[in-house]
Design an enzyme around this catalytic site. Structure first.
Site, PDB file in Angstrom:
ATOM      1  CG  ASN A 147      10.947  -4.197   7.871  1.00  0.00           C
ATOM      2  OD1 ASN A 147      10.639  -2.961   7.828  1.00  0.00           O
ATOM      3  ND2 ASN A 147      10.106  -5.169   7.602  1.00  0.00           N
ATOM      4  CB  CYS A 181       6.202  -1.601   4.763  1.00  0.00           C
ATOM      5  SG  CYS A 181       6.418  -2.559   6.458  1.00  0.00           S
ATOM      6  CG  HIS A 198      20.920   2.315  -9.215  1.00  0.00           C
ATOM      7  ND1 HIS A 198      22.589   1.891  -8.703  1.00  0.00           N
ATOM      8  CD2 HIS A 198      21.340   3.515 -10.013  1.00  0.00           C
ATOM      9  CE1 HIS A 198      23.340   2.590  -9.275  1.00  0.00           C
ATOM     10  NE2 HIS A 198      22.738   3.656  -9.987  1.00  0.00           N
ATOM     11  CG  HIS A 249      -5.359  -1.068  -2.535  1.00  0.00           C
ATOM     12  ND1 HIS A 249      -5.836  -2.229  -1.775  1.00  0.00           N
ATOM     13  CD2 HIS A 249      -5.424  -0.136  -1.685  1.00  0.00           C
ATOM     14  CE1 HIS A 249      -6.051  -2.034  -0.400  1.00  0.00           C
ATOM     15  NE2 HIS A 249      -5.689  -0.491  -0.560  1.00  0.00           N
TER      16      HIS A 249
END
Length: 504
Positions: free
Chosen positions: A427, A227, A390, A306
């Site tokens: 999602n 994602c 935001h 990562h």
């Protein structure tokens, strides 16, 4: 639809009450100006006392030191030229679009349970498990599934998967090109990301063929990156735009449901069935300075983290076969803890780039007191609301949003775009960040100079961030936006548990 929340305050940015911390933040942030202004005043008063004889004496001194003046001037010119040549090219976001499927693709919670029962592959216990997850998921009644999954009986196959990919990608790209007026032949860079569907020819080749893009285009197809792949695509496009001059980069982010619906009874794999839905986004970037006047945003930072060297993190989102040889994506129980660790690493890198000096100083003082002086105090959590107006947090699920709201101490107003995106669209994987930004635009919240933090998590395990600065205020009345026709119905109250109607 759930009950709408009164709409009178949804567009008003929450104000922090005046207190000592706010005063401290103001003094530290403006310390340079507070010191410089008195010095400039003193310098002005001193200069005002200079006479014509004083100015002639200064000129005579310069004439006697002409070599030093020439060397200094040359050095200034050379250093300025090197700085200008070596500084990164600005990357602008011209516009973006999010795909909105037809109403025929809508799947209510009741339809979801009906299709799951009709599939005939799930045990009664696991149907009850899916019902329980869905009731607590935060998803509403208007999310979307591809035709192949909704059909009775379902017909997942390569042809249907290609059909879904074409509908989503071309739908988003068509709208984007119409909004910007950019011709396909002017696009020099193409990056497409889709984690679980990677046919041959690739999805990027599918786009090149459909739009007849030029033959020397730099084309990339990213797969298996989860994602957070959307922000990886943005970062890749940014790096390519530092090399290729005066061009456009098209980024397409999507996920494919058709061939990745799980038909087995492994509960860790059933979670993705309950959360993932159909969607996609197309984003147009450019390094053309002439486009700055009509661009929406400028890309300020990208930070990638990562955690792959850690075996536990590597396997926490893992595609594999279950005991009956059905393929699915297993989500580990350690997922939230690993996501928290990845977030901590990411913001450790991002913080010094975006936080005001007042927050960085507080963090360093607290760290020094704990490690040097041995004081038993909690580490200071920087207030990222001082750095961003935001927040677009990947709508991976209610638990993810709850955890980040708590850890970052965000308000309901800051979390609203993410929660409403999860409710309305589900999602949608890497494209969810763009539905969230579109929500803020549709609400008329984006003002010139506002900073937006996009943050996403993905398999591997990865945590990636992107920071954007608005170059102009966005007028929702002039925008083609997936929320436009229904934005007045949001936000809505989403109960912790929303029961699914059962058949009599």
């Amino acid at each position: 639809m759930a009950d709408p929340v009164p709409n009178r305050t949804v567009n008003q940015r929450p104000r922090q009450p005046f207190n000592l911390k706010l005063l401290y933040h103001y003094l530290i942030t403006n310390a340079f100006s507070l010191v410089l202004i008195p010095l400039l005043a003193v310098a002005y008063m001193r200069m005002s006392t200079l006479t014509a004889d004083d100015l002639r004496a200064i000129w005579d001194q310069l004439q006697y030191n002409v070599v030093s003046v020439i060397i200094s001037s040359t050095l200034i010119i050379v250093l300025s030229t090197v700085y200008i040549m070596r500084r990164p090219r600005p990357v602008y976001l011209l516009d973006f679009s999010c795909y909105k499927p037809d109403d025929a693709r809508k799947v209510t919670r009741e339809i979801f349970m009906e299709r799951s029962e009709l599939a005939g592959t799930f045990s009664k216990e696991n149907l009850d498990f899916q019902r329980k997850i869905l009731e607590r998921s935060g998803l509403g009644q208007d999310t979307y599934f591809p035709e192949a999954v909704l059909n009775v009986p379902p017909n997942p196959c390569m042809a249907e998967a290609r059909k879904e990919a074409e509908v989503v990608m071309f739908g988003a790209i068509d709208e984007l090109l119409a909004k910007t007026g950019v011709k396909p032949k002017d696009i020099g860079i193409l990056v497409v990301n889709c984690s679980l569907f990677n046919p041959t020819p690739s999805l990027s080749s599918m786009v090149v063929n459909h739009y007849k893009l030029r033959g020397n285009i730099s084309s990339f197809n990213l797969g298996g990156m989860g994602c957070s792949a959307g922000l990886i695509s943005i970062d890749l496009a940014k790096q390519l735009l530092q090399v290729q001059r005066n061009t456009y980069a098209l980024v397409v982010s999507m996920e494919n449901i058709t061939l990745n619906w799980y038909w087995g009874n492994n509960r860790s794999m059933l979670l993705s069935n309950c959360l993932f839905r159909m969607g996609g986004a197309a984003i147009l970037l450019t390094n053309r300075r002439s486009e700055r006047r009509r661009a929406k945003y400028q890309l300020v930072h990208t930070v990638r983290t990562h955690k792959g060297p850690d075996d536990r993190a590597y396997r926490c989102v893992f595609q594999e076969e279950d005991e009956t040889s059905r393929t699915g994506v297993a989500l580990s129980k350690d997922l939230m803890a690993i996501a928290g660790e990845a977030l901590k690493t990411n913001i450790t890198t991002l913080g010094p780039l975006v936080l005001p000096m007042s927050e960085q100083l507080m963090f360093l003082l607290t760290l020094a007191a704990k490690r040097v002086l041995g004081m038993k105090i909690k580490p200071y959590l920087p207030d990222f609301k001082m750095a961003f107006e935001h927040f677009c947090i990947h709508a991976g699920g209610r638990a993810v949003l709850d955890e980040l709201e708590k850890n970052l101490e965000l308000s309901d107003w800051h979390m609203e775009p993410s929660r409403m995106t999860l409710y309305r669209w589900g999602n949608t994987s890497s494209s969810s960040l763009w539905y969230e930004l579109a929500y803020s635009e549709a609400k008329g919240r984006i003002r010139k100079g506002d900073r937006t933090w996009q943050i996403a998590f993905g398999s591997g395990f990865k945590c990636n961030s992107a920071v954007w600065r608005a170059l102009r205020s966005v007028n929702p009345a002039k925008e083609k936006n997936p929320w436009k026709d229904e934005i007045d119905n949001f936000p809505v109250h989403v109960p912790k548990v929303e029961a699914i109607a059962t058949k009599n």
